[in-house]
Design an enzyme around this catalytic site. Structure first.
Site, PDB file in Angstrom:
ATOM      1  CE  LYS A  48       6.319  43.157 -70.257  1.00 57.38           C
ATOM      2  NZ  LYS A  48       5.528  41.990 -70.359  1.00 57.38           N
TER       3      LYS A  48
HETATM    4  C1  LIG Z   1       5.752  40.445 -70.713  1.00 58.63           C
HETATM    5  C2  LIG Z   1       6.807  39.670 -71.389  1.00 58.63           C
HETATM    6  C3  LIG Z   1       6.517  38.678 -72.331  1.00 58.63           C
HETATM    7  C4  LIG Z   1       5.124  38.205 -72.608  1.00 58.63           C
HETATM    8  O1  LIG Z   1       4.211  39.197 -72.890  1.00 58.63           O
HETATM    9  P1  LIG Z   1       2.652  38.990 -72.520  1.00 58.63           P
HETATM   10  O2  LIG Z   1       1.991  40.067 -73.326  1.00 58.63           O
HETATM   11  O3  LIG Z   1       2.492  39.212 -71.053  1.00 58.63           O
HETATM   12  O4  LIG Z   1       2.259  37.648 -72.962  1.00 58.63           O
HETATM   13  C5  LIG Z   1       7.570  38.049 -72.971  1.00 58.63           C
HETATM   14  N1  LIG Z   1       8.842  38.350 -72.696  1.00 58.63           N
HETATM   15  C6  LIG Z   1       9.167  39.291 -71.789  1.00 58.63           C
HETATM   16  C7  LIG Z   1      10.604  39.604 -71.544  1.00 58.63           C
HETATM   17  C8  LIG Z   1       8.161  39.959 -71.085  1.00 58.63           C
HETATM   18  O5  LIG Z   1       8.486  40.846 -70.157  1.00 58.63           O
END
Ligand SMILES: *Cc1c(COP(=O)(O)O)cnc(C)c1O
Length: 380
Positions: free
Chosen positions: A187
């Protein structure tokens, strides 16, 4: 890829400092041993002020942030939560984990929630709508919040892929009743695993805070072991190590966004816009620059362009061919848990299959951008 590209000395020092000054890895308690280090708490305070929200609660993942936010809003069995067919599977999983039913909408040409389809899918059971700001770009929040407001539906923004992105001058995640972020490794900024919930509503903040820590009311007048609770919770706490990383990475966020935006703009300026239709933006200035997306006339052309790019060493990100985790039409394993659909999101599938997404990084030399543009133009 964002903040993970920049992990270095500062992150290492921040981790070592937590160990050196008492090694308290839990965010609560141990006041004398921790020598005033409260990294998760500091990360929350700084993040709230960055996002422009009154409250921020750090949690163990983005998935946990969505789940805890839904629980705080009182979403449960019998309720429906509307979200979109193009998203990471976690958006729907969080609704299912809360005991509610995900209702899935098509996306518009921004590849985010189509407000018109949202309006049509509202029923007496709709408790919340969860627009997802996919790949750094905001959904049509004016329309979505207007429709939700008319019908008394709460807006929970899944801003997991859009940390630091903005919509008409305000940070995504801060415009709805609650907003959620992810700090997993891929992210915009990362704590390894981690997430954040923001809100201006004190009661929702308290509920989420209690839920994410076994129901603890976090009373300061009694020891933690004697703390009181009013409802059952679970453990979605962030560790102090992740908090320490988060503080360093938050400090890098503006640079990540600036570099991605600059690189994306340059690449876009070099691509022949007559041969490709760029993704629609509801606020292009607020886009975090995560990917450059364009549509081709059909899925056959898109597949050929993707193949040509890959032969030239240019990877694509999710679109068009790596959709298994990101398109509801492929989630056969949870089909029974999603509200039955007639349409199968054909409109969304058609858009996704003819879209090409080129990942943008922080570290991109101009030479690389030029060779990427040459490869894209050659393929087109
Ligand atoms: C990555 C993501 C999540 C979940 O996040 P994690 O930290 O990997 O659990 C939820 N929604 C979207 C759109 C994502 O890209």
């Amino acid at each position: 890829m964002g903040g993970s590209e920049l992990i270095g000395k500062e992150e290492k020092e921040a981790l070592c400092e937590v160990i050196d000054r008492g090694a308290v890895l839990l965010r609560y308690g141990f006041d004398s041993q921790r020598k005033s280090i409260f990294r998760v708490r500091e990360f929350e305070e700084k993040f709230a002020s960055y996002a422009g929200s009154k409250y921020a609660l750090a949690v163990s993942s983005g998935s946990a942030s969505l789940h805890a936010a839904l629980k705080a809003m009182g979403v449960g069995p019998g309720d429906e939560v509307i979200t979109q067919a193009f998203t990471f599977v976690a958006s729907a999983e969080a609704v299912i984990e809360a005991g509610a039913t995900p209702v899935i909408c098509d996306v518009d040409k921004s590849l985010n929630l189509d407000p018109e389809d949202f309006r049509q899918k509202i029923t007496g059971k709709t408790k919340a709508v969860m627009p997802v700001h996919m790949l750094g770009a905001a959904a049509d929040l004016d329309e979505i919040t207007r429709i939700a407001g008319e019908r008394g539906i709460a807006v929970l923004e899944d801003s997991c892929q859009a940390c630091g992105s903005a919509y008409k001058g305000r940070k995504t995640g801060s415009l709805g009743l609650m907003g959620c972020f992810s700090f997993d490794y891929v992210k915009t900024i990362t704590t390894g695993e981690g997430g954040m919930i923001v809100t201006d509503d004190e009661n929702l903040y308290k509920k989420a805070s209690e839920y994410h820590d076994h129901g603890h009311e976090h009373r300061t007048d009694i020891p933690r072991g004697m703390d009181t609770r009013t409802f059952p919770g679970f453990n979605f706490r962030m560790s102090e190590l992740a908090g320490a990383l988060g503080l360093v990475q938050l400090g890098r966020l503006e640079r990540v966004l600036a570099d991605q935006r600059k690189n994306k703009k340059l690449l876009k300026s070099k691509i022949d816009g007559n041969k490709a239709e760029f993704r629609l933006h509801h606020d292009e200035a607020g886009d975090g620059g995560d990917t450059l997306i364009f549509f081709l006339e059909n899925c056959v052309t898109a597949a050929r362009v993707e193949k040509s790019l890959s032969e030239n060493g240019i990877p694509t990100k999710i679109l068009p061919s790596a959709l298994d985790w990101h398109f509801a039409g492929r989630w056969k394993h949870m089909r029974d848990l999603i509200k039955p659909e007639n349409g199968e999101w054909k409109k969304t599938e058609e858009l996704l299959n003819r879209a090409i997404a080129i990942p943008i990084s922080v570290n991109m030399e101009e030479d690389l951008i030029q060779s990427m543009a040459d490869a894209v133009n050659g393929a087109l």
